[in-house]
Design an enzyme around this catalytic site. Structure first.
Site, PDB file in Angstrom:
ATOM      1  N   SER A 130       0.920  -1.141   0.150  1.00  0.00           N
ATOM      2  CA  SER A 130       0.065  -0.021   0.043  1.00  0.00           C
ATOM      3  C   SER A 130       0.981   1.183   0.126  1.00  0.00           C
ATOM      4  CB  SER A 130      -0.997  -0.178   1.249  1.00  0.00           C
ATOM      5  OG  SER A 130      -1.639   1.299   1.270  1.00  0.00           O
ATOM      6  N   TYR A 143      -1.930  -0.131  10.198  1.00  0.00           N
ATOM      7  CA  TYR A 143      -2.049  -0.594   8.898  1.00  0.00           C
ATOM      8  C   TYR A 143      -1.036  -0.124   8.147  1.00  0.00           C
ATOM      9  CZ  TYR A 143      -3.799  -0.853   4.195  1.00  0.00           C
ATOM     10  OH  TYR A 143      -4.081  -1.371   2.744  1.00  0.00           O
TER      11      TYR A 143
END
Length: 268
Positions: A130, A143
């Site tokens: 990501s 995250y």
């Protein structure tokens, strides 16, 4: 001979888009789900049971595919979960869950597929990370950390496996319109908490833009380009210009200046 592809988390979102795209290009695709029986729609690709949190499940899926197809050419580590919340107020078990899915799971998948790839002296592993993994985002720090750690693991494993004919790379998407938010763990906004207003406002901002992401097929097209690249790079990014440019800014701006940009973006 059609190349055989394994995609973790292939029953929805980005994984499903990649699976459908590669199937249309003539690949033999195996997507995975923790509960394939719950997937009611007809899919254009194979779906096998695989839980990235269960090493026996991972090995069973890999063995099944290799036994049937006699090879495994491409593995796409796509399965992942989201998490938001102040780190101080996030339960320990939820921290473990996100790292289990986003980091430990992909590592175990790579450990399972490397032996057959080494035996056939070729293979490609694409780890879906990501753009958030390049920076510590407020209230999304766990995250960011799990995806950033996978980026670094990939860098190391590329060097460790360079003599096996196996290539490993990262693909970091920005925000895409998928159903990841439905499975994301949100730490509750606690009344009276010192984080009540800033976290509540940030969570509202995240939720407001959850459907504004790009087309997941853009990720699928990038995967296809990587597959057709003779010598894949270490890192790839796909997403809106400003999302990708944010990584460039982080590399060139002083830390506190970049931090100020993030604070302004999140209105903190």
């Amino acid at each position: 001979m059609s190349k055989v592809v394994l995609i973790t988390g292939g029953s929805s979102g980005i994984g499903k888009s990649i699976a459908e795209f590669l199937t249309n290009k003539g690949f033999v695709v195996y997507g995975t789900s923790r509960n394939p029986d719950r997937v009611k729609e007809d899919l254009s690709f194979n779906l096998v049971r695989l839980d990235v949190g269960d090493t026996a499940s991972i090995q069973s899926a890999v063995d099944t595919i290799v036994s049937k197809e006699k090879r495994l050419d491409i593995v796409i580590n796509n399965a992942g979960v989201g998490i938001t919340g102040p780190i101080e107020e996030t339960p320990r078990e939820e921290i473990h869950k996100v790292f289990s899915t986003n980091l430990y799971g992909p590592i175990e998948v790579m450990k399972a597929v490397l032996p057959p790839m080494r035996k056939q002296k070729q293979g490609l592993i694409i780890n879906i990370t990501s753009i958030a993994g390049y920076m510590g985002l407020p209230y999304r720090g766990l995250y960011s950390a799990s995806k950033g750690a996978l980026e670094l693991v990939t860098e190391a494993m590329r060097m460790e496996t360079k003599d096996f004919g196996v290539q490993i790379t990262n693909l970091a998407p920005g925000d895409f319109a998928t159903n990841i938010a439905s499975g994301r763990y949100h730490a509750p906004v606690l009344t009276g908490s010192p984080y009540e207003k800033p976290y509540g406002d940030t969570l509202n901002l995240i939720n407001e833009h959850v459907d504004d992401g790009g087309d997941p097929n853009d990720v699928a097209e990038t995967v296809y380009k990587i597959i057709n690249t003779t010598k894949p790079k270490v890192h790839y990014k796909v997403g809106a210009f400003m999302q990708k440019f944010s990584i460039v800014l982080k590399n060139i701006l002083p830390d506190k200046v970049y931090e100020k940009l993030l604070l302004n973006h999140y209105k903190l």
